[in-house]
Design an enzyme around this catalytic site. Structure first.
Site, PDB file in Angstrom:
ATOM      1  N   GLY A  84      74.612  39.953  57.198  1.00  0.00           N
ATOM      2  CA  GLY A  84      73.829  40.503  57.740  1.00  0.00           C
ATOM      3  C   GLY A  84      73.388  42.035  57.340  1.00  0.00           C
ATOM      4  N   GLN A 125      71.442  50.993  57.262  1.00  0.00           N
ATOM      5  CA  GLN A 125      72.382  50.813  56.473  1.00  0.00           C
ATOM      6  C   GLN A 125      71.792  51.245  54.934  1.00  0.00           C
ATOM      7  OE1 GLN A 125      73.870  46.903  57.656  1.00  0.00           O
ATOM      8  NE2 GLN A 125      75.908  47.586  56.942  1.00  0.00           N
ATOM      9  N   CYS A 174      82.044  44.817  57.326  1.00  0.00           N
ATOM     10  CA  CYS A 174      80.796  45.362  57.197  1.00  0.00           C
ATOM     11  C   CYS A 174      80.322  45.915  55.707  1.00  0.00           C
ATOM     12  CB  CYS A 174      80.592  46.599  58.259  1.00  0.00           C
ATOM     13  SG  CYS A 174      79.223  47.607  58.311  1.00  0.00           S
ATOM     14  N   LEU A 175      79.148  45.904  55.268  1.00  0.00           N
ATOM     15  CA  LEU A 175      78.995  46.368  53.830  1.00  0.00           C
ATOM     16  C   LEU A 175      79.036  47.872  53.869  1.00  0.00           C
ATOM     17  CD1 LEU A 175      75.911  44.151  52.917  1.00  0.00           C
ATOM     18  CD2 LEU A 175      78.155  43.744  52.157  1.00  0.00           C
ATOM     19  N   HIS A 218      76.796  42.829  66.003  1.00  0.00           N
ATOM     20  CA  HIS A 218      77.118  43.977  65.155  1.00  0.00           C
ATOM     21  C   HIS A 218      76.214  44.534  64.596  1.00  0.00           C
ATOM     22  CE1 HIS A 218      79.979  44.841  61.375  1.00  0.00           C
ATOM     23  NE2 HIS A 218      78.608  45.355  61.073  1.00  0.00           N
ATOM     24  N   GLU A 219      75.002  43.664  64.173  1.00  0.00           N
ATOM     25  CA  GLU A 219      73.849  44.399  63.389  1.00  0.00           C
ATOM     26  C   GLU A 219      73.009  45.180  64.263  1.00  0.00           C
ATOM     27  OE1 GLU A 219      73.799  44.370  60.337  1.00  0.00           O
ATOM     28  OE2 GLU A 219      75.384  42.896  60.065  1.00  0.00           O
ATOM     29  N   HIS A 278      74.311  48.673  64.703  1.00  0.00           N
ATOM     30  CA  HIS A 278      73.857  49.817  63.505  1.00  0.00           C
ATOM     31  C   HIS A 278      72.499  50.362  63.999  1.00  0.00           C
ATOM     32  CE1 HIS A 278      76.633  48.964  60.321  1.00  0.00           C
ATOM     33  NE2 HIS A 278      76.378  47.683  60.425  1.00  0.00           N
TER      34      HIS A 278
HETATM   35 ZN    ZN Z   1      77.646  46.148  59.520  1.00  0.00          ZN
END
Ligand code: ZN
Length: 170
Positions: A46, A51, A94-95, A136-137, A140
């Site tokens: 995701g 991000q 998470c990236l 989660h996304e 952000h």
């Molecule tokens: Zn993330």
């Protein structure tokens, strides 16, 4: 298409509350395609626009490798409309917090709505891994990271580890 640079903690841009998209046009569709390409290149499931430093309410998700049959989602202005009281604990990564993972508890089931890439309103109900990923996304978009659910000590430890990793890369 273009690969975008994924920001990592403690970059302040990850903490901005993203703004709603007013029109789903070609520029948005191109950007969503770039987000997908970046997500795949980074081996993520995701990615949210903040991000990559863009303060728009855009999210892409593809968990089909872990949950076969799950569609690739391109979501504009996504919004959770219902959350279950029952919680579910999953290991999240998470990236923007590379190479680290931790357990997080979130509502097990959700209902949500979003605009697809054609600007059509869509609804989703989920009570499995997709529900976790969506929450989660969407966090952000409000400047929230999964490490915010950890203890202050553990959160700072994670941030310090990422900072150290970045130093070695530069
Ligand atoms: Zn993330």
């Amino acid at each position: 298409m273009a690969l975008l640079t994924v920001l990592t903690v403690p970059d302040a841009r990850l903490r901005i509350k993203a703004k709603p998209v007013s029109v789903v046009d070609d520029a948005i569709r191109t950007f969503l395609a770039d987000m997908i390409e970046t997500m795949y290149a980074e081996d993520g499931v995701g990615l949210a626009a903040p991000q990559v430093g863009i303060d728009k309410r855009l999210v892409v998700i593809d968990i089909s490798e872990r949950a076969p049959g799950t569609a690739l989602l391109k979501m504009v202005n996504p919004e959770i409309t219902w959350r279950s009281n029952e919680l579910n604990t999953c290991i999240e990564g998470c990236l923007s917090v590379p190479e680290l993972r931790a357990e997080v508890s979130r509502p097990k089931a959700i209902k949500m709505q979003y605009l697809d890439e054609n600007g059509t309103l869509q609804h989703i109900e989920s009570d499995d891994e997709l529900a976790t990923c969506i929450q989660h996304e969407l966090d952000h978009l409000d400047g929230k990271l999964y490490i915010d659910y950890l203890s202050a000590l553990k959160r700072q430890m994670f941030i310090n580890k990422v900072k150290r990793m970045q130093k070695y890369q530069d």
